[in-house]
Design an enzyme around this catalytic site. Structure first.
Site, PDB file in Angstrom:
ATOM      1  N   TYR A  53      33.383  32.571  46.325  1.00  0.00           N
ATOM      2  CA  TYR A  53      34.640  32.158  47.142  1.00  0.00           C
ATOM      3  C   TYR A  53      34.422  30.903  47.899  1.00  0.00           C
ATOM      4  O   TYR A  53      35.677  30.278  47.884  1.00  0.00           O
ATOM      5  CB  TYR A  53      35.288  33.420  47.809  1.00  0.00           C
ATOM      6  N   GLN A  86      49.175  35.989  40.411  1.00  0.00           N
ATOM      7  CA  GLN A  86      47.911  36.719  40.589  1.00  0.00           C
ATOM      8  C   GLN A  86      46.970  35.713  41.066  1.00  0.00           C
ATOM      9  O   GLN A  86      45.964  36.062  41.202  1.00  0.00           O
ATOM     10  CB  GLN A  86      47.565  37.208  39.077  1.00  0.00           C
ATOM     11  N   HIS A 104      47.303  38.976  44.476  1.00  0.00           N
ATOM     12  CA  HIS A 104      45.765  39.223  44.479  1.00  0.00           C
ATOM     13  C   HIS A 104      45.209  38.387  45.992  1.00  0.00           C
ATOM     14  O   HIS A 104      44.068  38.037  45.800  1.00  0.00           O
ATOM     15  CB  HIS A 104      44.997  38.820  43.338  1.00  0.00           C
ATOM     16  N   GLY A 169      50.893  32.341  31.554  1.00  0.00           N
ATOM     17  CA  GLY A 169      49.423  32.118  31.590  1.00  0.00           C
ATOM     18  C   GLY A 169      48.627  33.399  31.984  1.00  0.00           C
ATOM     19  O   GLY A 169      47.919  33.383  32.890  1.00  0.00           O
TER      20      GLY A 169
HETATM   21  P1  NAD Z   1      44.560  36.308  33.011  1.00  0.00           P
HETATM   22  O1  NAD Z   1      44.084  37.584  32.832  1.00  0.00           O
HETATM   23  O2  NAD Z   1      45.926  36.008  33.824  1.00  0.00           O
HETATM   24  O3  NAD Z   1      44.520  35.494  31.721  1.00  0.00           O
HETATM   25  C1  NAD Z   1      44.322  34.027  31.516  1.00  0.00           C
HETATM   26  C2  NAD Z   1      45.569  33.816  30.566  1.00  0.00           C
HETATM   27  O4  NAD Z   1      45.866  32.300  30.477  1.00  0.00           O
HETATM   28  C3  NAD Z   1      45.008  34.170  28.913  1.00  0.00           C
HETATM   29  O5  NAD Z   1      46.047  34.823  28.197  1.00  0.00           O
HETATM   30  C4  NAD Z   1      44.943  32.597  28.238  1.00  0.00           C
HETATM   31  O6  NAD Z   1      45.303  32.784  26.848  1.00  0.00           O
HETATM   32  C5  NAD Z   1      46.023  31.720  29.098  1.00  0.00           C
HETATM   33  N1  NAD Z   1      45.654  30.429  29.540  1.00  0.00           N
HETATM   34  C6  NAD Z   1      44.477  29.720  29.465  1.00  0.00           C
HETATM   35  N2  NAD Z   1      44.636  28.549  29.499  1.00  0.00           N
HETATM   36  C7  NAD Z   1      46.077  28.196  29.255  1.00  0.00           C
HETATM   37  C8  NAD Z   1      46.832  27.143  29.446  1.00  0.00           C
HETATM   38  N3  NAD Z   1      46.582  25.925  29.268  1.00  0.00           N
HETATM   39  N4  NAD Z   1      48.209  27.386  29.412  1.00  0.00           N
HETATM   40  C9  NAD Z   1      48.795  28.390  29.199  1.00  0.00           C
HETATM   41  N5  NAD Z   1      48.016  29.737  29.154  1.00  0.00           N
HETATM   42  C10 NAD Z   1      46.628  29.438  29.124  1.00  0.00           C
HETATM   43  O7  NAD Z   1      43.744  35.553  34.049  1.00  0.00           O
HETATM   44  P2  NAD Z   1      42.145  35.701  34.203  1.00  0.00           P
HETATM   45  O8  NAD Z   1      41.496  34.373  34.145  1.00  0.00           O
HETATM   46  O9  NAD Z   1      41.651  36.902  33.237  1.00  0.00           O
HETATM   47  O10 NAD Z   1      41.944  36.116  35.683  1.00  0.00           O
HETATM   48  C11 NAD Z   1      42.463  37.392  36.012  1.00  0.00           C
HETATM   49  C12 NAD Z   1      42.457  37.159  37.658  1.00  0.00           C
HETATM   50  O11 NAD Z   1      41.286  36.447  38.274  1.00  0.00           O
HETATM   51  C13 NAD Z   1      43.583  36.611  38.412  1.00  0.00           C
HETATM   52  O12 NAD Z   1      44.778  37.493  38.274  1.00  0.00           O
HETATM   53  C14 NAD Z   1      43.030  35.948  39.581  1.00  0.00           C
HETATM   54  O13 NAD Z   1      43.212  37.167  40.554  1.00  0.00           O
HETATM   55  C15 NAD Z   1      41.631  35.744  39.455  1.00  0.00           C
HETATM   56  N6  NAD Z   1      41.554  34.356  39.193  1.00  0.00           N
HETATM   57  C16 NAD Z   1      42.344  33.282  39.861  1.00  0.00           C
HETATM   58  C17 NAD Z   1      42.406  32.025  39.623  1.00  0.00           C
HETATM   59  C18 NAD Z   1      43.182  30.948  40.162  1.00  0.00           C
HETATM   60  O14 NAD Z   1      43.596  31.414  41.129  1.00  0.00           O
HETATM   61  N7  NAD Z   1      43.444  29.698  39.711  1.00  0.00           N
HETATM   62  C19 NAD Z   1      41.501  31.609  38.497  1.00  0.00           C
HETATM   63  C20 NAD Z   1      40.748  32.498  37.896  1.00  0.00           C
HETATM   64  C21 NAD Z   1      40.806  33.673  38.066  1.00  0.00           C
END
Ligand code: NAD
Length: 226
Positions: A53, A86, A104, A169
């Protein structure tokens, strides 16, 4: 004013250089989430979780909001916009959104692992073994897999009251958060913007914009303002 809820996931921050993890075989920046994002992981290897983290915080600090975050903020001129995210980054706030619910948690806050009710702002790394005033260890204020989602109830209430609901996303695979998208009242106009939309979106009545977040948001603004 019409009420719009934006429900955003990791995909909205991808174009700001913060990778999602579901797109890369269940690994988040090379880490198995079971080893870094669960209460069990914290009990077994606190330093690894802290290090993970700390890296995420450094990445988020370097990242800039992209046009998708900015367009959502700009829509506050014409709509009552609430963002339910999220994401643990602060890119919605830095883009100018004024009503943001973090389901989250937030990477720029920390708390004790004993009594987590007091939150402290943090921009730097949390040192290994750092303690809170109550004697507990300081941990990031994020909701790990298997933990309760305290903001869920207020998010649910906001969603019940929405005129328009937009997912940006999110794979809609992380529960209970994803349940929000499935609990909309009849007649709520609903859109989903995703580079790789979940197939179930059409079954739930979403108008799907299969584009990356910045392009999809530009299309949505044209639709809403056009
Ligand atoms: P998620 O379940 O929300 O899935 C990511 C989605 O984003 C997918 O459906 C994918 O097709 C889509 N995607 C990818 N690139 C994209 C773009 N350029 N434009 C539009 N859509 C796009 O997220 P996850 O990665 O499975 O993460 C789940 C949890 O992990 C989150 O809810 C969060 O708690 C944590 N997380 C947070 C961050 C952050 O804060 N930036 C990053 C990664 C993971």
């Amino acid at each position: 004013m019409e009420k719009i809820i934006f429900f955003t996931g990791a995909g909205i921050s991808a174009e700001s250089g913060l990778p999602t993890f579901r797109d890369s075989d269940g690994l988040w920046m090379g880490y198995d989430i079971n080893e870094v994002a669960t209460p069990d992981a914290w009990r077994k290897n606190r330093n690894l979780v802290q290090e993970f983290y700390n890296m995420r915080r450094r990445d988020a600090l370097k990242a800039q909001p992209n046009q998708a975050h900015q367009l959502i903020a700009r829509l506050e001129d014409k709509f009552r916009v609430t963002v339910i995210t999220q994401n643990i980054d602060d890119l919605h706030e830095r883009a100018g959104s004024t009503r943001v619910v973090h389901l989250h948690g937030e990477i720029f806050k920390m708390k004790s692992d004993r009594d987590g009710s007091t939150l402290y702002d943090i921009k730097e790394d949390i040192p290994f073994g750092a303690r809170a005033k109550d004697g507990g260890y300081l941990r990031p204020h994020v909701v790990w897999f298997g933990e309760a989602v305290p903001e869920m109830e207020s998010a649910m209430q906001l969603v019940q009251d929405a005129d328009i609901f937009v997912v940006v996303g999110s794979s809609l695979q992380v529960y209970p958060a994803a349940g929000l998208a499935h609990s909309l009242s009849f007649g709520v106009r609903r859109f989903l913007i995703d580079r790789n939309p979940p197939p179930s979106a059409v079954d739930y009545g979403f108008e799907v914009i299969a584009k990356k977040a910045t392009e999809g948001m530009a299309d949505l603004v044209d639709l809403l303002e056009g």
